[in-house]
Design a protein around this motif. Structure first.
Motif, PDB file in Angstrom:
ATOM      1  N   ALA A 150      56.892  26.685  71.678  1.00 44.83           N
ATOM      2  CA  ALA A 150      56.529  27.804  70.807  1.00 44.83           C
ATOM      3  C   ALA A 150      55.013  27.904  70.668  1.00 44.83           C
ATOM      4  N   ALA A 151      54.367  26.780  70.398  1.00 46.86           N
ATOM      5  CA  ALA A 151      52.907  26.786  70.282  1.00 46.86           C
ATOM      6  C   ALA A 151      52.263  27.110  71.627  1.00 46.86           C
ATOM      7  N   ALA A 152      52.835  26.599  72.702  1.00 43.41           N
ATOM      8  CA  ALA A 152      52.294  26.876  74.032  1.00 43.41           C
ATOM      9  C   ALA A 152      52.380  28.366  74.346  1.00 43.41           C
ATOM     10  N   ALA A 153      53.491  29.004  73.987  1.00 42.05           N
ATOM     11  CA  ALA A 153      53.647  30.442  74.225  1.00 42.05           C
ATOM     12  C   ALA A 153      52.649  31.239  73.396  1.00 42.05           C
ATOM     13  N   THR A 154      52.462  30.833  72.149  1.00 43.88           N
ATOM     14  CA  THR A 154      51.501  31.517  71.282  1.00 43.88           C
ATOM     15  C   THR A 154      50.100  31.427  71.869  1.00 43.88           C
ATOM     16  N   LEU A 155      49.705  30.221  72.263  1.00 43.25           N
ATOM     17  CA  LEU A 155      48.375  30.019  72.835  1.00 43.25           C
ATOM     18  C   LEU A 155      48.209  30.723  74.174  1.00 43.25           C
ATOM     19  N   ALA A 156      49.210  30.622  75.028  1.00 44.81           N
ATOM     20  CA  ALA A 156      49.105  31.234  76.352  1.00 44.81           C
ATOM     21  C   ALA A 156      48.946  32.743  76.239  1.00 44.81           C
ATOM     22  N   ALA A 157      49.680  33.373  75.340  1.00 45.64           N
ATOM     23  CA  ALA A 157      49.563  34.817  75.168  1.00 45.64           C
ATOM     24  C   ALA A 157      48.202  35.197  74.605  1.00 45.64           C
ATOM     25  N   ALA A 158      47.701  34.405  73.668  1.00 40.83           N
ATOM     26  CA  ALA A 158      46.370  34.683  73.108  1.00 40.83           C
ATOM     27  C   ALA A 158      45.305  34.550  74.182  1.00 40.83           C
ATOM     28  N   ILE A 206      53.116  31.063  81.823  1.00 44.62           N
ATOM     29  CA  ILE A 206      53.773  32.083  81.002  1.00 44.62           C
ATOM     30  C   ILE A 206      55.158  32.390  81.562  1.00 44.62           C
ATOM     31  N   ALA A 207      55.267  32.520  82.864  1.00 41.57           N
ATOM     32  CA  ALA A 207      56.574  32.783  83.479  1.00 41.57           C
ATOM     33  C   ALA A 207      57.553  31.644  83.202  1.00 41.57           C
ATOM     34  N   GLN A 208      57.073  30.410  83.290  1.00 45.07           N
ATOM     35  CA  GLN A 208      57.929  29.247  83.023  1.00 45.07           C
ATOM     36  C   GLN A 208      58.381  29.229  81.564  1.00 45.07           C
ATOM     37  N   GLN A 217      60.958  31.932  80.899  1.00 46.53           N
ATOM     38  CA  GLN A 217      62.273  31.566  81.435  1.00 46.53           C
ATOM     39  C   GLN A 217      62.927  30.481  80.582  1.00 46.53           C
ATOM     40  N   THR A 218      62.181  29.472  80.212  1.00 48.07           N
ATOM     41  CA  THR A 218      62.715  28.345  79.446  1.00 48.07           C
ATOM     42  C   THR A 218      63.122  28.751  78.033  1.00 48.07           C
ATOM     43  N   MET A 219      62.276  29.547  77.385  1.00 46.99           N
ATOM     44  CA  MET A 219      62.510  29.906  75.986  1.00 46.99           C
ATOM     45  C   MET A 219      63.438  31.101  75.822  1.00 46.99           C
ATOM     46  N   GLY A 220      63.531  31.928  76.829  1.00 47.61           N
ATOM     47  CA  GLY A 220      64.259  33.179  76.700  1.00 47.61           C
ATOM     48  C   GLY A 220      63.315  34.269  76.203  1.00 47.61           C
ATOM     49  N   HIS A 221      63.673  35.503  76.520  1.00 47.28           N
ATOM     50  CA  HIS A 221      62.780  36.626  76.245  1.00 47.28           C
ATOM     51  C   HIS A 221      62.441  36.775  74.767  1.00 47.28           C
ATOM     52  N   ASP A 222      63.444  36.792  73.911  1.00 49.82           N
ATOM     53  CA  ASP A 222      63.196  37.060  72.494  1.00 49.82           C
ATOM     54  C   ASP A 222      62.342  35.994  71.834  1.00 49.82           C
TER      55      ASP A 222
END
Length: 89
Positions: free
Chosen positions: A16-24, A44-46, A49-54
């Motif tokens: 979750a934190a990685a997705a937040t940081l990567a998007a920022a 980001i693609a990984q 896929q791992t977390m699901g779209h939502d």
């Protein structure tokens, strides 16, 4: 430094934190040459896929809305949390 934090967090299991940081970082990376954050798109693609779209989008949208100061504070807090969990582990 912030550019690599998302990779460390993903490796530590804090997707979750990685997705937040990567998007920022992705938003802010438009100001730099393409090769500066070469590993960002595959990460980001990984995560997507791992977390699901939502779930990915919920965290990524938070990151996309961050200012650079908010990003720095979030990254520091997330890394400190991941380090403390690894130390306890």
């Amino acid at each position: 430094m912030v550019g690599l934090n998302h990779q460390y967090l993903a490796a530590a299991g804090d997707e979750a934190a990685a997705a937040t940081l990567a998007a920022a970082v992705e938003v802010m990376a438009h100001n730099f040459p393409d090769n500066t954050f070469a590993g960002l798109k595959p990460l980001i693609a990984q995560l997507h896929q791992t977390m699901g779209h939502d779930e990915f989008e919920r965290n990524a949208s938070r990151g996309r809305a961050m200012t650079s100061d908010e990003l720095a504070n979030f990254a520091q807090t997330a890394l400190n949390h991941a380090i403390s969990e690894l130390d306890e582990g």
